[in-house]
Design a protein around this motif. Sequence first.
Motif, PDB file in Angstrom:
ATOM      1  N   ARG A 338       9.839  27.534  -6.863  1.00  0.00           N
ATOM      2  CA  ARG A 338      10.169  26.468  -7.190  1.00  0.00           C
ATOM      3  C   ARG A 338      12.144  27.113  -6.757  1.00  0.00           C
ATOM      4  O   ARG A 338      12.490  25.296  -7.250  1.00  0.00           O
ATOM      5  CB  ARG A 338      10.828  26.914  -9.092  1.00  0.00           C
ATOM      6  CG  ARG A 338       9.104  26.578  -9.838  1.00  0.00           C
ATOM      7  CD  ARG A 338       9.335  27.635 -11.020  1.00  0.00           C
ATOM      8  NE  ARG A 338       7.547  26.548 -12.015  1.00  0.00           N
ATOM      9  CZ  ARG A 338       6.778  27.528 -11.916  1.00  0.00           C
ATOM     10  NH1 ARG A 338       7.140  28.708 -10.830  1.00  0.00           N
ATOM     11  NH2 ARG A 338       5.891  27.094 -12.230  1.00  0.00           N
ATOM     12  N   ASP A 339      12.256  27.761  -6.704  1.00  0.00           N
ATOM     13  CA  ASP A 339      13.756  28.735  -6.539  1.00  0.00           C
ATOM     14  C   ASP A 339      14.269  29.059  -5.407  1.00  0.00           C
ATOM     15  O   ASP A 339      13.491  29.825  -5.360  1.00  0.00           O
ATOM     16  CB  ASP A 339      13.941  29.301  -7.714  1.00  0.00           C
ATOM     17  CG  ASP A 339      15.082  29.028  -8.358  1.00  0.00           C
ATOM     18  OD1 ASP A 339      16.579  29.062  -7.130  1.00  0.00           O
ATOM     19  OD2 ASP A 339      15.924  29.581  -8.944  1.00  0.00           O
ATOM     20  N   ARG A 342      20.144  27.890  -2.187  1.00  0.00           N
ATOM     21  CA  ARG A 342      21.306  26.386  -2.363  1.00  0.00           C
ATOM     22  C   ARG A 342      22.512  27.120  -1.891  1.00  0.00           C
ATOM     23  O   ARG A 342      23.157  27.548  -2.888  1.00  0.00           O
ATOM     24  CB  ARG A 342      20.622  25.379  -3.594  1.00  0.00           C
ATOM     25  CG  ARG A 342      19.607  25.801  -3.904  1.00  0.00           C
ATOM     26  CD  ARG A 342      19.526  24.814  -5.541  1.00  0.00           C
ATOM     27  NE  ARG A 342      19.911  24.667  -6.241  1.00  0.00           N
ATOM     28  CZ  ARG A 342      20.004  26.290  -7.253  1.00  0.00           C
ATOM     29  NH1 ARG A 342      18.563  26.688  -7.116  1.00  0.00           N
ATOM     30  NH2 ARG A 342      20.724  26.282  -8.366  1.00  0.00           N
ATOM     31  N   LYS A 411      14.450  20.689  -3.583  1.00  0.00           N
ATOM     32  CA  LYS A 411      15.277  21.566  -3.908  1.00  0.00           C
ATOM     33  C   LYS A 411      16.746  22.443  -3.463  1.00  0.00           C
ATOM     34  O   LYS A 411      16.991  23.258  -4.331  1.00  0.00           O
ATOM     35  CB  LYS A 411      14.436  22.640  -3.668  1.00  0.00           C
ATOM     36  CG  LYS A 411      12.845  22.754  -4.881  1.00  0.00           C
ATOM     37  CD  LYS A 411      11.783  23.266  -4.503  1.00  0.00           C
ATOM     38  CE  LYS A 411      10.320  23.796  -4.443  1.00  0.00           C
ATOM     39  NZ  LYS A 411       9.774  22.708  -3.933  1.00  0.00           N
ATOM     40  N   TYR A 420      19.797  22.829 -11.808  1.00  0.00           N
ATOM     41  CA  TYR A 420      18.919  22.842 -11.725  1.00  0.00           C
ATOM     42  C   TYR A 420      17.616  22.709 -12.301  1.00  0.00           C
ATOM     43  O   TYR A 420      16.159  22.322 -11.568  1.00  0.00           O
ATOM     44  CB  TYR A 420      19.273  23.871 -10.326  1.00  0.00           C
ATOM     45  CG  TYR A 420      17.891  23.891  -9.844  1.00  0.00           C
ATOM     46  CD1 TYR A 420      17.564  22.952  -8.170  1.00  0.00           C
ATOM     47  CD2 TYR A 420      16.693  24.816  -9.183  1.00  0.00           C
ATOM     48  CE1 TYR A 420      17.257  22.553  -7.719  1.00  0.00           C
ATOM     49  CE2 TYR A 420      16.099  25.871  -9.065  1.00  0.00           C
ATOM     50  CZ  TYR A 420      15.761  24.604  -8.163  1.00  0.00           C
ATOM     51  OH  TYR A 420      14.910  24.750  -6.710  1.00  0.00           O
ATOM     52  N   ARG A 424      15.906  19.561 -10.396  1.00  0.00           N
ATOM     53  CA  ARG A 424      15.246  19.982  -8.719  1.00  0.00           C
ATOM     54  C   ARG A 424      13.853  19.074  -9.451  1.00  0.00           C
ATOM     55  O   ARG A 424      12.319  19.150  -8.114  1.00  0.00           O
ATOM     56  CB  ARG A 424      14.338  21.414  -9.917  1.00  0.00           C
ATOM     57  CG  ARG A 424      13.488  22.022 -10.815  1.00  0.00           C
ATOM     58  CD  ARG A 424      13.296  23.418 -10.692  1.00  0.00           C
ATOM     59  NE  ARG A 424      13.988  23.520 -12.039  1.00  0.00           N
ATOM     60  CZ  ARG A 424      11.940  23.602 -12.368  1.00  0.00           C
ATOM     61  NH1 ARG A 424      10.357  23.580 -11.511  1.00  0.00           N
ATOM     62  NH2 ARG A 424      11.562  24.505 -13.561  1.00  0.00           N
TER      63      ARG A 424
END
Length: 500
Positions: A338-339, A342, A411, A420, A424
Amino acid sequence: MKRLSLARFGLLLAALWVFAACERDTEPKRAASDPSKPDVVVFGSEMEGMYLARAAKDEGLSVIVIDPREKPGGQLIQGEMHYLDEAFEGSGKSLLQGRVKLLFDAYKKGDIRKKEEFVAYFNQLSDGIPIESGISITNVEIKEDPATNKRRVESVSYRTKDGTTKTVSARYWVENTDFSALTSKLGLQRIPGIETVFGGTKDYMASSLMMKFRNVDWAKFQQEVNKLGKKGIEEKYGAETTVTDTFTWGFGNVGGRFKPSSSDVFLRGLNTVNQRDGDVLINALLLYDVDPSSEESVRQAIELGRRETERVLPHLRQELPGWEKAEINGYPEYLYVRDYDRYETEYVLQATDLMSGTMYDDNVSIAGYALDLQGTKNHVWGSRKGVPDKYGMPLRSFIPKGYSNVITAGKNVGASAVAYGSARIQPNTALAGEVIGILLARLDDKRVLSELSAKEMKELHSYVQKKHGIRLSGVTGADKIKHLTDEQRRQLNEGKLVIE
Protein backbone atom coordinates in the motif's frame (compact mmCIF):
# COMPACT_ATOMS: atom_id res chain seq x y z
CA MET A 1 -15.28 -22.47 -19.57
CA LYS A 2 -17.89 -21.25 -22.03
CA ARG A 3 -18.64 -18.20 -19.89
CA LEU A 4 -14.97 -17.38 -19.49
CA SER A 5 -14.31 -17.60 -23.22
CA LEU A 6 -17.27 -15.40 -24.05
CA ALA A 7 -16.25 -12.88 -21.41
CA ARG A 8 -12.73 -12.69 -22.77
CA PHE A 9 -14.03 -12.36 -26.30
CA GLY A 10 -16.42 -9.57 -25.35
CA LEU A 11 -13.75 -7.77 -23.37
CA LEU A 12 -11.27 -8.09 -26.20
CA LEU A 13 -13.76 -6.63 -28.67
CA ALA A 14 -14.48 -3.74 -26.32
CA ALA A 15 -10.80 -3.06 -25.77
CA LEU A 16 -9.99 -3.24 -29.48
CA TRP A 17 -12.85 -0.88 -30.24
CA VAL A 18 -11.55 1.66 -27.74
CA PHE A 19 -7.96 1.33 -28.93
CA ALA A 20 -9.00 1.62 -32.58
CA ALA A 21 -11.14 4.66 -31.84
CA CYS A 22 -8.23 6.33 -30.09
CA GLU A 23 -5.96 5.70 -33.07
CA ARG A 24 -8.54 7.02 -35.54
CA ASP A 25 -8.94 10.21 -33.53
CA THR A 26 -5.25 10.76 -32.90
CA GLU A 27 -2.96 12.97 -34.92
CA PRO A 28 0.53 12.46 -33.45
CA LYS A 29 2.86 15.43 -33.67
CA ARG A 30 5.82 13.20 -34.50
CA ALA A 31 6.65 9.73 -35.71
CA ALA A 32 7.75 7.14 -33.17
CA SER A 33 11.39 7.63 -32.25
CA ASP A 34 14.29 5.20 -32.63
CA PRO A 35 13.42 2.07 -30.58
CA SER A 36 16.84 2.28 -28.92
CA LYS A 37 15.96 5.77 -27.69
CA PRO A 38 12.28 5.65 -26.77
CA ASP A 39 10.18 8.68 -26.04
CA VAL A 40 9.02 7.26 -22.71
CA VAL A 41 10.61 4.79 -20.29
CA VAL A 42 8.33 3.44 -17.56
CA PHE A 43 9.99 1.86 -14.51
CA GLY A 44 7.76 -0.90 -13.17
CA SER A 45 4.62 -2.53 -14.52
CA GLU A 46 2.04 -1.58 -11.90
CA MET A 47 -1.31 -1.06 -13.60
CA GLU A 48 -1.58 2.68 -13.01
CA GLY A 49 1.58 3.42 -14.99
CA MET A 50 0.58 0.95 -17.68
CA TYR A 51 -2.41 3.17 -18.46
CA LEU A 52 0.08 5.98 -19.06
CA ALA A 53 2.18 3.70 -21.26
CA ARG A 54 -0.84 2.55 -23.26
CA ALA A 55 -2.13 6.07 -23.85
CA ALA A 56 1.29 7.41 -24.83
CA LYS A 57 1.82 4.59 -27.31
CA ASP A 58 -1.62 4.95 -28.84
CA GLU A 59 -0.99 8.67 -29.25
CA GLY A 60 2.11 7.96 -31.32
CA LEU A 61 5.02 7.78 -28.87
CA SER A 62 7.48 4.92 -28.48
CA VAL A 63 7.32 3.39 -25.01
CA ILE A 64 9.23 0.68 -23.16
CA VAL A 65 8.79 -0.72 -19.65
CA ILE A 66 11.75 -1.89 -17.59
CA ASP A 67 10.63 -3.63 -14.45
CA PRO A 68 12.65 -4.53 -11.32
CA ARG A 69 10.18 -7.31 -10.49
CA GLU A 70 10.73 -10.81 -11.88
CA LYS A 71 7.30 -10.92 -13.52
CA PRO A 72 5.05 -8.12 -14.82
CA GLY A 73 1.75 -6.90 -13.45
CA GLY A 74 2.61 -5.81 -9.92
CA GLN A 75 -0.03 -5.92 -7.21
CA LEU A 76 -2.91 -6.64 -9.62
CA ILE A 77 -1.39 -9.66 -11.38
CA GLN A 78 1.39 -11.04 -9.18
CA GLY A 79 -0.15 -9.83 -5.91
CA GLU A 80 -3.66 -10.85 -7.05
CA MET A 81 -5.17 -7.80 -5.37
CA HIS A 82 -8.54 -8.46 -7.00
CA TYR A 83 -10.76 -6.66 -4.52
CA LEU A 84 -11.09 -3.45 -6.54
CA ASP A 85 -12.08 -0.24 -4.77
CA GLU A 86 -14.22 2.11 -6.83
CA ALA A 87 -14.23 5.89 -6.44
CA PHE A 88 -17.59 7.59 -5.91
CA GLU A 89 -18.73 11.16 -5.41
CA GLY A 90 -20.84 12.09 -2.40
CA SER A 91 -24.14 11.37 -4.18
CA GLY A 92 -23.02 7.80 -4.84
CA LYS A 93 -22.32 8.34 -8.55
CA SER A 94 -19.27 6.54 -9.88
CA LEU A 95 -16.27 8.67 -10.81
CA LEU A 96 -14.82 6.09 -13.22
CA GLN A 97 -13.57 7.51 -16.51
CA GLY A 98 -11.19 6.41 -19.25
CA ARG A 99 -9.76 2.99 -19.88
CA VAL A 100 -9.87 1.88 -16.25
CA LYS A 101 -13.67 2.02 -16.52
CA LEU A 102 -13.51 -0.95 -18.92
CA LEU A 103 -11.86 -3.01 -16.21
CA PHE A 104 -14.33 -2.00 -13.51
CA ASP A 105 -17.36 -2.50 -15.74
CA ALA A 106 -16.28 -6.07 -16.53
CA TYR A 107 -15.37 -6.63 -12.89
CA LYS A 108 -18.74 -5.50 -11.58
CA LYS A 109 -20.54 -7.68 -14.13
CA GLY A 110 -18.55 -10.68 -12.95
CA ASP A 111 -16.72 -11.19 -16.25
CA ILE A 112 -13.33 -10.43 -14.69
CA ARG A 113 -12.91 -11.98 -11.26
CA LYS A 114 -10.31 -14.75 -11.56
CA LYS A 115 -6.59 -14.34 -12.09
CA GLU A 116 -6.58 -15.61 -15.68
CA GLU A 117 -9.19 -13.00 -16.58
CA PHE A 118 -7.13 -10.19 -15.06
CA VAL A 119 -4.09 -11.50 -16.93
CA ALA A 120 -6.03 -11.37 -20.20
CA TYR A 121 -6.98 -7.76 -19.48
CA PHE A 122 -3.38 -6.84 -18.61
CA ASN A 123 -2.12 -8.47 -21.81
CA GLN A 124 -4.56 -6.40 -23.86
CA LEU A 125 -3.51 -3.23 -22.09
CA SER A 126 0.21 -3.91 -22.58
CA ASP A 127 -0.05 -5.30 -26.12
CA GLY A 128 2.83 -4.03 -28.27
CA ILE A 129 4.68 -2.40 -25.34
CA PRO A 130 8.04 -4.11 -24.64
CA ILE A 131 8.46 -5.14 -20.99
CA GLU A 132 11.84 -6.21 -19.67
CA SER A 133 11.56 -7.80 -16.22
CA GLY A 134 14.14 -8.46 -13.52
CA ILE A 135 16.28 -5.35 -14.02
CA SER A 136 18.15 -3.29 -11.43
CA ILE A 137 19.12 0.36 -11.88
CA THR A 138 22.87 0.94 -11.64
CA ASN A 139 23.22 4.62 -12.57
CA VAL A 140 21.08 7.67 -13.29
CA GLU A 141 22.64 10.51 -15.29
CA ILE A 142 21.21 13.85 -14.18
CA LYS A 143 21.95 17.21 -15.79
CA GLU A 144 20.89 20.79 -15.21
CA ASP A 145 18.55 22.14 -17.87
CA PRO A 146 19.51 25.81 -18.42
CA ALA A 147 16.34 26.44 -20.44
CA THR A 148 14.10 25.63 -17.49
CA ASN A 149 16.42 25.98 -14.46
CA LYS A 150 15.40 22.46 -13.54
CA ARG A 151 17.14 19.12 -13.53
CA ARG A 152 16.51 16.45 -16.10
CA VAL A 153 17.36 12.78 -16.36
CA GLU A 154 19.48 12.20 -19.45
CA SER A 155 20.01 8.44 -19.27
CA VAL A 156 19.64 5.43 -17.01
CA SER A 157 21.92 2.40 -16.88
CA TYR A 158 20.60 -0.90 -15.58
CA ARG A 159 21.58 -4.52 -15.19
CA THR A 160 19.39 -7.13 -16.84
CA LYS A 161 18.41 -10.48 -15.39
CA ASP A 162 21.31 -12.19 -17.19
CA GLY A 163 23.86 -9.66 -15.89
CA THR A 164 24.14 -7.51 -19.04
CA THR A 165 24.48 -3.76 -18.51
CA LYS A 166 22.38 -1.49 -20.71
CA THR A 167 21.95 2.26 -20.97
CA VAL A 168 18.80 3.90 -22.27
CA SER A 169 18.04 7.53 -23.11
CA ALA A 170 14.52 8.98 -23.28
CA ARG A 171 12.51 12.18 -23.36
CA TYR A 172 10.41 11.20 -20.35
CA TRP A 173 10.87 8.88 -17.38
CA VAL A 174 8.04 7.43 -15.31
CA GLU A 175 8.33 6.12 -11.74
CA ASN A 176 5.81 3.26 -11.59
CA THR A 177 7.29 0.85 -9.03
CA ASP A 178 6.01 0.25 -5.50
CA PHE A 179 9.40 1.04 -3.94
CA SER A 180 10.51 4.27 -5.65
CA ALA A 181 13.19 2.54 -7.74
CA LEU A 182 13.89 5.69 -9.78
CA THR A 183 12.77 8.62 -7.61
CA SER A 184 14.80 7.38 -4.64
CA LYS A 185 17.90 8.11 -6.73
CA LEU A 186 17.05 11.70 -7.64
CA GLY A 187 18.05 13.50 -4.44
CA LEU A 188 14.47 14.43 -3.58
CA GLN A 189 12.97 15.15 -0.17
CA ARG A 190 10.83 12.32 1.23
CA ILE A 191 7.24 13.28 1.97
CA PRO A 192 6.67 12.56 5.69
CA GLY A 193 4.82 9.26 6.05
CA ILE A 194 2.18 7.64 8.23
CA GLU A 195 4.39 8.07 11.30
CA THR A 196 3.23 11.71 11.36
CA VAL A 197 -0.28 10.45 12.12
CA PHE A 198 0.22 7.36 14.27
CA GLY A 199 3.54 8.31 15.89
CA GLY A 200 6.87 6.56 16.07
CA THR A 201 9.74 6.65 13.61
CA LYS A 202 9.64 6.32 9.83
CA ASP A 203 6.74 3.98 9.07
CA TYR A 204 4.32 2.76 6.41
CA MET A 205 0.79 1.45 6.20
CA ALA A 206 0.69 -2.34 6.31
CA SER A 207 1.12 -4.51 3.23
CA SER A 208 -1.15 -7.51 2.65
CA LEU A 209 -1.09 -11.02 1.27
CA MET A 210 -4.36 -11.85 -0.45
CA MET A 211 -6.02 -14.97 0.97
CA LYS A 212 -7.56 -17.32 -1.62
CA PHE A 213 -10.15 -19.95 -0.75
CA ARG A 214 -12.35 -22.44 -2.61
CA ASN A 215 -15.45 -24.52 -1.79
CA VAL A 216 -17.28 -21.60 -0.20
CA ASP A 217 -21.09 -21.71 -0.38
CA TRP A 218 -21.65 -18.01 -1.05
CA ALA A 219 -25.44 -18.31 -1.26
CA LYS A 220 -25.59 -19.86 2.21
CA PHE A 221 -23.08 -17.33 3.51
CA GLN A 222 -25.17 -14.40 2.28
CA GLN A 223 -28.48 -15.85 3.42
CA GLU A 224 -27.38 -16.88 6.91
CA VAL A 225 -25.67 -13.58 7.68
CA ASN A 226 -28.42 -11.35 6.35
CA LYS A 227 -31.26 -13.17 8.13
CA LEU A 228 -29.80 -11.91 11.44
CA GLY A 229 -30.97 -8.39 10.64
CA LYS A 230 -28.97 -5.22 11.10
CA LYS A 231 -28.72 -5.36 14.89
CA GLY A 232 -27.86 -9.07 14.95
CA ILE A 233 -25.24 -8.66 12.23
CA GLU A 234 -23.54 -5.80 14.10
CA GLU A 235 -23.55 -7.70 17.39
CA LYS A 236 -22.07 -10.87 15.91
CA TYR A 237 -19.87 -9.62 13.09
CA GLY A 238 -19.27 -5.93 13.69
CA ALA A 239 -20.45 -2.50 12.52
CA GLU A 240 -21.06 -1.88 8.80
CA THR A 241 -20.87 -5.61 8.02
CA THR A 242 -22.45 -6.23 4.62
CA VAL A 243 -22.78 -9.26 2.34
CA THR A 244 -24.00 -8.75 -1.22
CA ASP A 245 -24.14 -11.19 -4.12
CA THR A 246 -20.54 -10.39 -4.92
CA PHE A 247 -18.77 -8.56 -2.06
CA THR A 248 -18.44 -8.26 1.71
CA TRP A 249 -17.04 -5.58 3.94
CA GLY A 250 -17.04 -5.14 7.70
CA PHE A 251 -16.66 -8.33 9.80
CA GLY A 252 -14.36 -6.48 12.18
CA ASN A 253 -15.40 -8.77 15.03
CA VAL A 254 -14.26 -11.80 13.04
CA GLY A 255 -10.83 -10.24 12.64
CA GLY A 256 -10.80 -9.16 16.26
CA ARG A 257 -11.50 -12.68 17.52
CA PHE A 258 -8.50 -14.09 15.65
CA LYS A 259 -5.24 -14.32 17.61
CA PRO A 260 -2.26 -13.60 15.33
CA SER A 261 0.88 -15.71 15.55
CA SER A 262 3.06 -12.63 16.09
CA SER A 263 3.02 -8.82 16.21
CA ASP A 264 4.11 -8.76 12.56
CA VAL A 265 0.70 -9.85 11.29
CA PHE A 266 -2.92 -8.92 11.96
CA LEU A 267 -6.37 -9.93 10.67
CA ARG A 268 -8.59 -6.90 10.21
CA GLY A 269 -12.17 -6.83 8.85
CA LEU A 270 -12.90 -8.95 5.78
CA ASN A 271 -13.07 -7.36 2.33
CA THR A 272 -14.16 -10.39 0.32
CA VAL A 273 -14.97 -10.86 -3.36
CA ASN A 274 -16.98 -13.74 -4.83
CA GLN A 275 -14.85 -14.96 -7.75
CA ARG A 276 -17.55 -17.45 -8.88
CA ASP A 277 -17.72 -21.24 -8.62
CA GLY A 278 -17.06 -21.26 -4.88
CA ASP A 279 -13.79 -19.35 -5.19
CA VAL A 280 -13.33 -16.28 -3.00
CA LEU A 281 -10.54 -13.85 -2.25
CA ILE A 282 -10.07 -11.85 0.95
CA ASN A 283 -8.15 -8.62 1.48
CA ALA A 284 -7.69 -8.59 5.27
CA LEU A 285 -4.33 -10.06 6.27
CA LEU A 286 -2.02 -7.19 7.23
CA LEU A 287 1.77 -7.60 7.30
CA TYR A 288 3.89 -5.01 9.10
CA ASP A 289 7.44 -3.70 8.59
CA VAL A 290 7.65 -4.86 4.96
CA ASP A 291 10.38 -3.18 2.89
CA PRO A 292 9.39 -3.62 -0.78
CA SER A 293 12.87 -2.50 -1.89
CA SER A 294 14.31 -5.63 -0.23
CA GLU A 295 13.72 -8.98 -1.92
CA GLU A 296 14.46 -10.73 1.36
CA SER A 297 11.92 -8.65 3.28
CA VAL A 298 9.27 -9.38 0.65
CA ARG A 299 10.10 -13.10 0.69
CA GLN A 300 9.83 -13.29 4.47
CA ALA A 301 6.53 -11.41 4.45
CA ILE A 302 5.06 -13.77 1.84
CA GLU A 303 6.14 -16.80 3.86
CA LEU A 304 4.62 -15.31 7.02
CA GLY A 305 1.42 -14.54 5.15
CA ARG A 306 1.15 -18.08 3.85
CA ARG A 307 1.65 -19.58 7.30
CA GLU A 308 -0.91 -17.23 8.79
CA THR A 309 -3.43 -18.04 6.04
CA GLU A 310 -3.26 -21.67 7.18
CA ARG A 311 -4.16 -20.49 10.69
CA VAL A 312 -6.93 -18.20 9.44
CA LEU A 313 -8.71 -20.99 7.52
CA PRO A 314 -10.08 -22.92 10.56
CA HIS A 315 -11.06 -19.60 12.13
CA LEU A 316 -13.19 -18.70 9.11
CA ARG A 317 -14.70 -22.20 8.98
CA GLN A 318 -15.85 -21.72 12.56
CA GLU A 319 -16.95 -18.10 12.28
CA LEU A 320 -18.74 -17.95 8.92
CA PRO A 321 -21.71 -19.95 7.63
CA GLY A 322 -21.11 -21.50 4.22
CA TRP A 323 -17.39 -21.77 4.92
CA GLU A 324 -17.47 -25.17 6.64
CA LYS A 325 -15.77 -26.92 3.71
CA ALA A 326 -13.54 -24.05 2.62
CA GLU A 327 -9.97 -24.84 1.53
CA ILE A 328 -6.95 -22.74 0.65
CA ASN A 329 -6.89 -22.10 -3.08
CA GLY A 330 -3.18 -21.39 -3.56
CA TYR A 331 -1.20 -18.26 -2.81
CA PRO A 332 -0.22 -15.08 -4.68
CA GLU A 333 3.39 -14.75 -5.78
CA TYR A 334 3.65 -11.20 -4.48
CA LEU A 335 2.19 -8.74 -1.97
CA TYR A 336 -0.21 -5.86 -2.08
CA VAL A 337 2.09 -3.00 -1.03
CA ARG A 338 0.00 0.00 0.00
CA ASP A 339 2.62 2.47 1.07
CA TYR A 340 6.31 3.24 0.80
CA ASP A 341 8.57 6.26 0.38
CA ARG A 342 7.07 9.01 -1.75
CA TYR A 343 9.08 12.04 -2.75
CA GLU A 344 8.19 15.69 -2.97
CA THR A 345 6.40 16.81 -6.11
CA GLU A 346 5.75 20.29 -7.47
CA TYR A 347 2.54 20.26 -5.44
CA VAL A 348 1.82 17.91 -2.54
CA LEU A 349 -1.88 17.27 -2.01
CA GLN A 350 -3.21 17.86 1.50
CA ALA A 351 -6.27 16.48 3.27
CA THR A 352 -7.87 19.95 3.17
CA ASP A 353 -7.56 19.97 -0.63
CA LEU A 354 -9.52 16.74 -0.83
CA MET A 355 -12.15 17.52 1.77
CA SER A 356 -12.83 20.98 0.28
CA GLY A 357 -13.36 19.53 -3.21
CA THR A 358 -10.56 21.65 -4.71
CA MET A 359 -10.20 21.59 -8.48
CA TYR A 360 -7.16 22.77 -10.47
CA ASP A 361 -6.43 24.29 -13.86
CA ASP A 362 -4.04 21.39 -14.42
CA ASN A 363 -6.39 18.59 -13.34
CA VAL A 364 -5.40 15.18 -14.69
CA SER A 365 -7.94 13.23 -12.63
CA ILE A 366 -11.27 13.69 -10.89
CA ALA A 367 -10.94 11.58 -7.79
CA GLY A 368 -12.80 10.44 -4.72
CA TYR A 369 -12.61 7.94 -1.83
CA ALA A 370 -12.40 8.07 1.94
CA LEU A 371 -9.22 9.23 3.68
CA ASP A 372 -8.59 5.61 4.64
CA LEU A 373 -5.38 5.12 6.62
CA GLN A 374 -4.58 1.44 7.02
CA GLY A 375 -2.93 0.22 10.19
CA THR A 376 0.66 0.03 11.37
CA LYS A 377 2.17 -2.18 14.03
CA ASN A 378 1.63 0.61 16.57
CA HIS A 379 -1.94 1.33 15.42
CA VAL A 380 -3.25 -1.95 14.04
CA TRP A 381 -6.80 -0.88 13.13
CA GLY A 382 -5.85 2.25 11.21
CA SER A 383 -8.23 5.20 10.97
CA ARG A 384 -10.63 6.94 8.60
CA LYS A 385 -10.28 10.74 8.70
CA GLY A 386 -13.15 11.80 6.44
CA VAL A 387 -14.98 11.16 3.18
CA PRO A 388 -14.57 13.78 0.42
CA ASP A 389 -17.17 14.41 -2.24
CA LYS A 390 -14.85 14.60 -5.26
CA TYR A 391 -11.67 16.52 -5.87
CA GLY A 392 -9.11 17.26 -8.56
CA MET A 393 -5.63 15.80 -8.84
CA PRO A 394 -3.26 18.29 -10.50
CA LEU A 395 -0.51 17.44 -12.94
CA ARG A 396 1.92 19.11 -10.50
CA SER A 397 1.34 16.30 -7.99
CA PHE A 398 2.82 13.85 -10.50
CA ILE A 399 5.97 15.83 -11.31
CA PRO A 400 8.96 15.43 -8.94
CA LYS A 401 10.01 18.81 -7.61
CA GLY A 402 12.73 20.50 -9.63
CA TYR A 403 12.65 17.99 -12.53
CA SER A 404 11.51 18.75 -16.07
CA ASN A 405 11.14 15.25 -17.56
CA VAL A 406 10.26 12.85 -14.73
CA ILE A 407 6.72 11.73 -13.91
CA THR A 408 5.34 9.73 -11.02
CA ALA A 409 2.52 7.21 -11.38
CA GLY A 410 0.20 5.31 -9.08
CA LYS A 411 1.31 5.07 -5.46
CA ASN A 412 4.09 7.59 -6.09
CA VAL A 413 1.62 10.48 -6.27
CA GLY A 414 2.60 13.58 -4.33
CA ALA A 415 0.24 13.48 -1.36
CA SER A 416 0.64 13.95 2.37
CA ALA A 417 0.22 10.93 4.64
CA VAL A 418 -3.44 11.79 5.30
CA ALA A 419 -4.35 12.76 1.72
CA TYR A 420 -2.61 9.62 0.48
CA GLY A 421 -5.29 7.52 2.19
CA SER A 422 -7.64 8.56 -0.63
CA ALA A 423 -5.33 9.62 -3.48
CA ARG A 424 -3.65 6.17 -3.63
CA ILE A 425 -6.78 4.36 -4.86
CA GLN A 426 -6.26 2.76 -8.27
CA PRO A 427 -9.04 4.49 -10.29
CA ASN A 428 -7.81 7.92 -9.17
CA THR A 429 -4.22 7.50 -10.34
CA ALA A 430 -5.06 5.23 -13.30
CA LEU A 431 -7.05 8.07 -14.85
CA ALA A 432 -4.20 10.49 -14.12
CA GLY A 433 -1.76 8.13 -15.83
CA GLU A 434 -3.88 7.88 -18.95
CA VAL A 435 -4.33 11.65 -19.20
CA ILE A 436 -0.60 12.30 -18.70
CA GLY A 437 0.21 9.71 -21.40
CA ILE A 438 -2.04 11.59 -23.81
CA LEU A 439 -0.52 14.91 -22.77
CA LEU A 440 3.05 13.74 -23.45
CA ALA A 441 2.18 13.17 -27.10
CA ARG A 442 0.53 16.57 -27.42
CA LEU A 443 3.72 18.41 -26.44
CA ASP A 444 6.30 19.48 -28.96
CA ASP A 445 9.97 18.88 -28.25
CA LYS A 446 10.46 22.36 -26.79
CA ARG A 447 7.75 22.18 -24.12
CA VAL A 448 8.05 20.55 -20.69
CA LEU A 449 5.26 19.36 -18.46
CA SER A 450 6.03 21.57 -15.50
CA GLU A 451 5.76 24.78 -17.56
CA LEU A 452 2.42 24.28 -19.28
CA SER A 453 0.17 27.33 -19.13
CA ALA A 454 -3.46 27.39 -18.00
CA LYS A 455 -4.43 27.93 -21.63
CA GLU A 456 -2.51 24.84 -22.76
CA MET A 457 -4.11 22.75 -20.02
CA LYS A 458 -7.52 24.02 -21.04
CA GLU A 459 -6.82 22.87 -24.59
CA LEU A 460 -5.77 19.46 -23.27
CA HIS A 461 -8.96 19.18 -21.23
CA SER A 462 -10.99 19.96 -24.34
CA TYR A 463 -9.06 17.35 -26.34
CA VAL A 464 -9.45 14.50 -23.85
CA GLN A 465 -13.14 15.22 -23.40
CA LYS A 466 -13.83 15.35 -27.13
CA LYS A 467 -11.63 12.44 -28.19
CA HIS A 468 -11.67 10.21 -25.11
CA GLY A 469 -14.81 11.16 -23.18
CA ILE A 470 -12.80 12.19 -20.09
CA ARG A 471 -14.09 15.28 -18.30
CA LEU A 472 -11.54 17.18 -16.20
CA SER A 473 -12.85 20.76 -16.16
CA GLY A 474 -16.18 22.34 -15.33
CA VAL A 475 -16.48 19.93 -12.40
CA THR A 476 -17.19 21.09 -8.85
CA GLY A 477 -16.75 19.23 -5.59
CA ALA A 478 -18.61 19.91 -2.36
CA ASP A 479 -16.63 21.77 0.32
CA LYS A 480 -17.12 19.67 3.45
CA ILE A 481 -14.80 21.72 5.65
CA LYS A 482 -15.85 25.31 4.97
CA HIS A 483 -16.84 25.62 8.62
CA LEU A 484 -13.37 24.72 9.94
CA THR A 485 -11.01 27.24 11.51
CA ASP A 486 -7.41 27.56 10.36
CA GLU A 487 -6.31 25.57 13.42
CA GLN A 488 -8.79 22.79 12.66
CA ARG A 489 -7.56 22.66 9.06
CA ARG A 490 -4.01 22.25 10.32
CA GLN A 491 -5.17 19.44 12.58
CA LEU A 492 -6.96 17.74 9.68
CA ASN A 493 -3.82 17.87 7.54
CA GLU A 494 -1.86 16.30 10.39
CA GLY A 495 -4.42 13.55 10.92
CA LYS A 496 -5.45 14.84 14.35
CA LEU A 497 -9.04 15.64 13.34
CA VAL A 498 -11.77 13.42 11.96
CA ILE A 499 -14.52 14.86 9.72
CA GLU A 500 -17.77 12.94 10.19
